[in-house]
Scaffold this motif. Structure first.
Motif, PDB file in Angstrom:
ATOM      1  N   VAL A  81       2.854  68.945  62.703  1.00  0.00           N
ATOM      2  CA  VAL A  81       3.671  70.151  62.631  1.00  0.00           C
ATOM      3  C   VAL A  81       4.143  70.452  64.044  1.00  0.00           C
ATOM      4  N   GLN A  82       5.454  70.610  64.220  1.00  0.00           N
ATOM      5  CA  GLN A  82       5.994  71.021  65.514  1.00  0.00           C
ATOM      6  C   GLN A  82       5.874  72.537  65.597  1.00  0.00           C
ATOM      7  N   LEU A  83       5.367  73.021  66.720  1.00  0.00           N
ATOM      8  CA  LEU A  83       5.029  74.429  66.855  1.00  0.00           C
ATOM      9  C   LEU A  83       6.067  75.209  67.649  1.00  0.00           C
ATOM     10  N   GLY A  84       6.423  76.349  67.127  1.00  0.00           N
ATOM     11  CA  GLY A  84       7.251  77.307  67.847  1.00  0.00           C
ATOM     12  C   GLY A  84       6.323  78.362  68.409  1.00  0.00           C
ATOM     13  N   GLN A 104      -2.017  80.271  62.606  1.00  0.00           N
ATOM     14  CA  GLN A 104      -1.420  80.997  61.501  1.00  0.00           C
ATOM     15  C   GLN A 104       0.054  81.163  61.794  1.00  0.00           C
ATOM     16  N   GLY A 105       0.882  80.962  60.776  1.00  0.00           N
ATOM     17  CA  GLY A 105       2.309  81.111  60.981  1.00  0.00           C
ATOM     18  C   GLY A 105       3.097  80.824  59.724  1.00  0.00           C
ATOM     19  N   TYR A 106       4.412  80.689  59.906  1.00  0.00           N
ATOM     20  CA  TYR A 106       5.334  80.469  58.802  1.00  0.00           C
ATOM     21  C   TYR A 106       5.935  79.073  58.922  1.00  0.00           C
ATOM     22  N   LEU A 107       5.982  78.347  57.814  1.00  0.00           N
ATOM     23  CA  LEU A 107       6.462  76.968  57.813  1.00  0.00           C
ATOM     24  C   LEU A 107       7.933  76.870  57.438  1.00  0.00           C
ATOM     25  N   SER A 108       8.555  75.821  57.964  1.00  0.00           N
ATOM     26  CA  SER A 108       9.897  75.414  57.556  1.00  0.00           C
ATOM     27  C   SER A 108       9.962  73.903  57.707  1.00  0.00           C
ATOM     28  N   HIS A 116      11.028  67.240  65.859  1.00  0.00           N
ATOM     29  CA  HIS A 116      10.397  65.925  65.998  1.00  0.00           C
ATOM     30  C   HIS A 116       9.239  65.695  65.027  1.00  0.00           C
ATOM     31  N   ALA A 117       9.067  66.578  64.072  1.00  0.00           N
ATOM     32  CA  ALA A 117       8.057  66.424  63.012  1.00  0.00           C
ATOM     33  C   ALA A 117       8.657  66.984  61.726  1.00  0.00           C
ATOM     34  N   PRO A 118       8.161  66.544  60.586  1.00  0.00           N
ATOM     35  CA  PRO A 118       8.763  67.010  59.331  1.00  0.00           C
ATOM     36  C   PRO A 118       8.536  68.490  59.056  1.00  0.00           C
ATOM     37  N   PHE A 119       7.420  69.035  59.527  1.00  0.00           N
ATOM     38  CA  PHE A 119       7.123  70.453  59.353  1.00  0.00           C
ATOM     39  C   PHE A 119       7.278  71.177  60.686  1.00  0.00           C
ATOM     40  N   LEU A 120       7.739  72.408  60.621  1.00  0.00           N
ATOM     41  CA  LEU A 120       7.814  73.291  61.774  1.00  0.00           C
ATOM     42  C   LEU A 120       7.001  74.536  61.452  1.00  0.00           C
TER      43      LEU A 120
END
Length: 141
Positions: A81-84, A104-108, A116-120
């Protein structure tokens, strides 16, 4: 595995994911192919998810899904998961590189070349898991 769309469903869900925190370097603009050949280097915070977290990520509805499970599983880093992160959160992460953390967060889904990853994940809080009772954590206020 069931893949769910939240396009017509409830608002985004706050999810909790666990795994190893990593800082990775990728080629950026203009071609997203090679830093050695002149592409700008992009540093990205990534979470290498454990299997339970991947199961959560793959079943969590996202707004405007861009990827199918086949698309996600076809990339080499399908468990990342690429992290913001907010600027203040980065200091916490710098002291926890290659350590197990809980986020903890919200996925897209990835939709741009900068992804650079399928999940953000838009991270709302991050916790160290080495010593949860004494470890300081970081949460958005």
């Amino acid at each position: 595995m069931v893949f769910v769309s939240a396009k017509e469903g409830p608002p985004q869900l706050l999810v909790t994911l666990k795994g190893a925190l990593q800082l990775k370097l990728y080629p950026g603009p203009p071609n997203y192919e090679s830093i050695e050949n002149g592409d700008y280097p992009e540093c990205c915070w990534m979470l290498q998810m454990d299997s339970k977290s991947f199961d959560i990520a793959s079943k969590t509805p996202v707004l405007e899904p861009a990827l199918s499970m086949t698309d996600i599983m076809s990339v080499s880093n399908w468990t990342e998961v690429q992290l913001g992160l907010d600027t203040d959160m980065r200091k916490f992460c710098e002291s926890h590189i290659n350590q197990k953390v809980t986020l903890q967060g919200y996925l897209s889904h990835a939709i741009l070349a900068h992804h650079h990853a399928p999940f953000l994940m838009s991270v709302q809080s991050v916790y160290g898991t080495e010593e949860p009772s004494t470890e300081k954590n970081w949460e958005k206020k």
